[in-house]
Design a protein around this motif. Sequence first.
Motif, short mmCIF file in Angstrom:
data_model
loop_
_atom_site.label_atom_id
_atom_site.label_comp_id
_atom_site.label_asym_id
_atom_site.label_seq_id
_atom_site.Cartn_x
_atom_site.Cartn_y
_atom_site.Cartn_z
N TYR A 36 0.84 -1.20 0.00
CA TYR A 36 0.00 0.00 0.00
C TYR A 36 0.87 1.25 0.00
O TYR A 36 0.61 2.21 -0.72
N GLU A 37 1.93 1.23 0.80
CA GLU A 37 2.84 2.37 0.88
C GLU A 37 3.71 2.51 -0.37
O GLU A 37 4.29 3.57 -0.59
N LYS A 38 3.76 1.47 -1.19
CA LYS A 38 4.46 1.55 -2.47
C LYS A 38 3.47 1.96 -3.57
O LYS A 38 3.78 1.85 -4.75
N ARG A 86 1.88 7.02 10.35
CA ARG A 86 1.67 7.31 8.93
C ARG A 86 0.37 8.07 8.70
O ARG A 86 0.29 8.93 7.83
N LYS A 87 -0.64 7.75 9.49
CA LYS A 87 -1.92 8.45 9.38
C LYS A 87 -1.75 9.92 9.76
O LYS A 87 -2.27 10.81 9.10
N SER A 93 0.23 16.36 5.77
CA SER A 93 1.11 16.65 4.63
C SER A 93 0.58 17.83 3.83
O SER A 93 -0.62 18.08 3.78
N SER A 94 1.49 18.54 3.21
CA SER A 94 1.15 19.76 2.48
C SER A 94 0.55 19.48 1.11
O SER A 94 0.01 20.38 0.48
N GLY A 95 0.64 18.26 0.65
CA GLY A 95 0.12 17.93 -0.66
C GLY A 95 1.19 17.97 -1.74
O GLY A 95 0.98 17.49 -2.83
N ASP A 96 2.33 18.59 -1.45
CA ASP A 96 3.42 18.66 -2.42
C ASP A 96 4.12 17.31 -2.57
O ASP A 96 4.57 16.96 -3.64
N SER A 101 -2.62 7.79 1.98
CA SER A 101 -3.60 8.24 2.97
C SER A 101 -4.05 7.07 3.83
O SER A 101 -4.37 5.99 3.33
N TYR A 102 -4.09 7.32 5.12
CA TYR A 102 -4.64 6.36 6.07
C TYR A 102 -5.82 7.00 6.81
O TYR A 102 -6.22 6.53 7.86
#
Length: 108
Positions: A36-38, A86-87, A93-96, A101-102
């Motif tokens: 999922y993180e990949k 991670r959540k 996170s800034s979106g950049d 997403s968790y």
Amino acid sequence: MLDCLKKGVKIASQCMDSGTKAQLYVELLNKYVYFYEKFHTLITEEILQELIDRIQSELPNLEGGSDEAEQINKHFENTILHLKMRKEISSSSSGDEKVVSYNNLILP
């Protein structure tokens, strides 16, 4: 890859021993999280949530106080701690940067 993980969940669900079943579910959850993180698009938060729920339903069936139960619980706790961190990162996170997403996971 997804078919292999699904087969693993099916095999784990057929295990008679609660300790083995819970341990396999935790191991599989970790593999699902890895992919999922990949950014593997076929793995969703719903799949992760289903495994978390299965693990939570199995943990009470473990033999209390045994080394095996303690190890499985600790492994699951570490996985949940990772998911919580991670959540938090994904919600702040800034979106950049590209972050999975968790936000829809309901964690214990």
